[in-house]
Write a protein that holds these residues in place. Structure first.
Motif, short mmCIF file in Angstrom:
data_model
loop_
_atom_site.label_atom_id
_atom_site.label_comp_id
_atom_site.label_asym_id
_atom_site.label_seq_id
_atom_site.Cartn_x
_atom_site.Cartn_y
_atom_site.Cartn_z
N LEU A 268 0.85 -1.19 0.00
CA LEU A 268 0.00 0.00 0.00
C LEU A 268 0.89 1.24 0.00
CD1 LEU A 268 -2.79 1.38 0.34
CD2 LEU A 268 -2.45 1.20 2.81
N ALA A 269 0.64 2.15 -0.94
CA ALA A 269 1.37 3.41 -1.00
C ALA A 269 0.39 4.56 -0.82
CB ALA A 269 2.11 3.54 -2.33
N ALA A 270 0.64 5.41 0.18
CA ALA A 270 -0.23 6.54 0.47
C ALA A 270 0.57 7.83 0.36
CB ALA A 270 -0.82 6.41 1.88
N ASP A 271 0.18 8.68 -0.60
CA ASP A 271 0.88 9.94 -0.84
C ASP A 271 -0.05 10.84 -1.63
OD1 ASP A 271 2.70 12.00 -1.78
OD2 ASP A 271 4.34 10.60 -1.36
N ASP A 272 -0.07 12.13 -1.30
CA ASP A 272 -0.95 13.04 -2.04
C ASP A 272 -0.31 13.56 -3.32
OD1 ASP A 272 0.92 14.52 -0.60
OD2 ASP A 272 -0.40 16.25 -0.37
N ASP A 273 0.92 13.13 -3.59
CA ASP A 273 1.62 13.51 -4.83
C ASP A 273 1.46 12.37 -5.84
OD1 ASP A 273 3.41 14.05 -6.90
OD2 ASP A 273 4.87 14.98 -5.57
N VAL A 274 0.64 12.61 -6.86
CA VAL A 274 0.35 11.54 -7.82
C VAL A 274 1.59 11.10 -8.57
CG1 VAL A 274 -0.27 13.12 -9.70
CG2 VAL A 274 -1.26 10.83 -9.64
N HIS A 275 2.56 12.00 -8.75
CA HIS A 275 3.79 11.64 -9.45
C HIS A 275 4.61 10.64 -8.63
CE1 HIS A 275 2.97 14.62 -12.50
NE2 HIS A 275 2.84 15.55 -11.56
N ILE A 276 4.66 10.85 -7.32
CA ILE A 276 5.36 9.92 -6.44
C ILE A 276 4.66 8.57 -6.43
CG2 ILE A 276 5.99 9.42 -4.05
CD1 ILE A 276 7.79 11.44 -5.31
N LEU A 277 3.33 8.59 -6.39
CA LEU A 277 2.57 7.35 -6.41
C LEU A 277 2.84 6.56 -7.69
CD1 LEU A 277 -0.93 8.35 -4.98
CD2 LEU A 277 0.88 7.06 -3.83
N ASN A 278 2.86 7.26 -8.82
CA ASN A 278 3.13 6.59 -10.09
C ASN A 278 4.54 6.00 -10.13
OD1 ASN A 278 0.57 7.13 -11.10
ND2 ASN A 278 1.20 9.02 -12.11
N LEU A 279 5.49 6.74 -9.54
CA LEU A 279 6.87 6.26 -9.49
C LEU A 279 6.97 4.99 -8.65
CD1 LEU A 279 9.93 6.56 -9.94
CD2 LEU A 279 9.98 8.06 -7.92
N ILE A 280 6.38 5.04 -7.46
CA ILE A 280 6.42 3.88 -6.56
C ILE A 280 5.74 2.67 -7.22
CG2 ILE A 280 5.55 2.94 -4.38
CD1 ILE A 280 5.88 5.76 -3.21
N LYS A 281 4.57 2.90 -7.79
CA LYS A 281 3.84 1.79 -8.41
C LYS A 281 4.61 1.20 -9.56
CE LYS A 281 -0.74 0.41 -9.99
NZ LYS A 281 -2.16 0.80 -10.12
N GLY A 282 5.21 2.04 -10.39
CA GLY A 282 5.97 1.55 -11.53
C GLY A 282 7.19 0.74 -11.10
N LEU A 283 7.92 1.26 -10.11
CA LEU A 283 9.13 0.58 -9.64
C LEU A 283 8.81 -0.79 -9.03
CD1 LEU A 283 11.00 3.52 -7.83
CD2 LEU A 283 11.79 2.30 -9.86
N LEU A 284 7.85 -0.80 -8.13
CA LEU A 284 7.58 -2.04 -7.39
C LEU A 284 6.80 -3.06 -8.21
CD1 LEU A 284 6.86 -0.60 -3.83
CD2 LEU A 284 8.99 -1.55 -4.75
N THR A 285 5.99 -2.59 -9.15
CA THR A 285 5.30 -3.53 -10.04
C THR A 285 6.31 -4.30 -10.88
OG1 THR A 285 3.30 -2.16 -10.13
CG2 THR A 285 3.61 -3.77 -11.89
N LYS A 286 7.35 -3.61 -11.34
CA LYS A 286 8.40 -4.27 -12.12
C LYS A 286 9.14 -5.31 -11.29
CE LYS A 286 9.35 -0.55 -15.43
NZ LYS A 286 10.36 0.44 -15.90
N GLU A 287 9.15 -5.11 -9.96
CA GLU A 287 9.82 -6.06 -9.07
C GLU A 287 8.93 -7.24 -8.70
OE1 GLU A 287 13.12 -5.97 -8.01
OE2 GLU A 287 13.18 -4.48 -9.61
N GLY A 288 7.70 -7.24 -9.22
CA GLY A 288 6.83 -8.37 -8.98
C GLY A 288 5.83 -8.19 -7.86
N PHE A 289 5.71 -6.95 -7.34
CA PHE A 289 4.74 -6.67 -6.29
C PHE A 289 3.42 -6.16 -6.88
CE2 PHE A 289 8.91 -5.86 -4.27
CZ PHE A 289 8.82 -6.72 -3.19
N LYS A 290 2.36 -6.42 -6.14
CA LYS A 290 1.09 -5.74 -6.43
C LYS A 290 1.08 -4.46 -5.60
CE LYS A 290 -3.92 -6.09 -5.84
NZ LYS A 290 -5.05 -6.92 -5.33
N VAL A 291 0.77 -3.33 -6.22
CA VAL A 291 0.81 -2.05 -5.53
C VAL A 291 -0.55 -1.37 -5.62
CG1 VAL A 291 1.97 0.18 -5.30
CG2 VAL A 291 3.25 -1.82 -6.12
N VAL A 292 -1.09 -0.99 -4.47
CA VAL A 292 -2.35 -0.25 -4.39
C VAL A 292 -2.02 1.15 -3.90
CG1 VAL A 292 -4.62 -0.10 -3.30
CG2 VAL A 292 -3.66 -2.34 -3.90
N VAL A 293 -2.51 2.18 -4.59
CA VAL A 293 -2.17 3.55 -4.23
C VAL A 293 -3.40 4.32 -3.77
CG1 VAL A 293 -0.19 3.59 -5.79
CG2 VAL A 293 -2.41 4.38 -6.62
N VAL A 294 -3.20 5.19 -2.77
CA VAL A 294 -4.24 6.08 -2.27
C VAL A 294 -3.61 7.44 -2.00
CG1 VAL A 294 -5.65 4.25 -1.24
CG2 VAL A 294 -3.84 5.34 0.11
#
Length: 222
Positions: A5-31
């Protein structure tokens, strides 16, 4: 598959985290705020939370305290602040780690993996997909009660793809995950091992198949 779970009000940071960790094989949910994070924590199981300190409605300190009260998962606090007082407040709230923005992508990945290991939330010892059963500790593959003992790299490759089934990995990603960064061979090694796995199982197993995604890499589809 581990869920983060990634919680951040900066959508750019959320997209960065989701992109990085998805490539590593994680499922990422952002809020985008702490209140949304608590709501989704009530309805879905997570293995780790990445929490920004400065968020509307509920800040990261309060969210961390609530997570610590209700859930047994590690927390990484993410913030633009680097003062020692902020770090102290974060650890008092119950965070396990602290990462200051801007951060190096690899540092986030290292910290996530380190915390999952510390909490004992690394990959499960057993993987089941239909009639396929993989015992990672015993290095055994079972299909319809028949046991197969595979060469080590074939076993590790099959286990990795099965654990992250339906995700696509490039040859270079598989080389890094299975053979390591210091591997001196070329990416055709992956093709050879995939071919061997297909030859072993394609005629006897219909619950999964290893697909070639043209121009990208491979995926075990269940």
């Amino acid at each position: 598959m581990k869920t983060i779970l990634a919680a951040d009000d900066d959508v750019h940071i959320l997209n960065l985290i989701k992109g990085l960790l998805t490539k590593e094989g994680f499922k990422v949910v952002v809020v985008e705020n702490g209140a949304e994070a608590l709501k989704i924590l009530d309805s879905e199981l997570f293995d780790l939370a990445i929490v920004d300190i400065m968020m509307p409605i509920m800040d990261g300190y309060r969210l961390t305290k609530e997570i610590r009260k209700q859930y047994d998962i590690p927390v990484i606090l993410l913030t633009a602040k680097s003062q020692i007082e902020d770090k102290e407040k974060g650890f008092e709230a119950g965070t396990d780690d602290y990462l200051v923005k801007p951060f190096e992508p690899k540092e986030l990945i290292f910290r996530v993996n380190a915390l999952l290991r510390r909490y004992g939330k690394t990959s499960e010892a057993n993987i089941s997909i239909g009639s396929l059963y993989i015992n990672k500790k015993g290095y055994e593959v079972k299909i319809k009660n028949k046991t197969y003992m595979l060469p080590l790299k074939e076993f590790e490759l099959l286990s990795f793809l099965a654990e992250h089934h339906n995700l696509v990995f490039s040859r270079s990603q598989l080389i890094e995950k299975i053979w390591g960064l210091d591997f001196e061979g070329d990416e055709r090694t992956v093709d050879v091992h995939i071919k061997r796995l297909r030859e072993r199982f394609n005629t006897i197993e219909k619950d999964f198949s290893i697909k070639t995604i043209r121009g990208v890499g491979y995926s075990l589809e269940a």
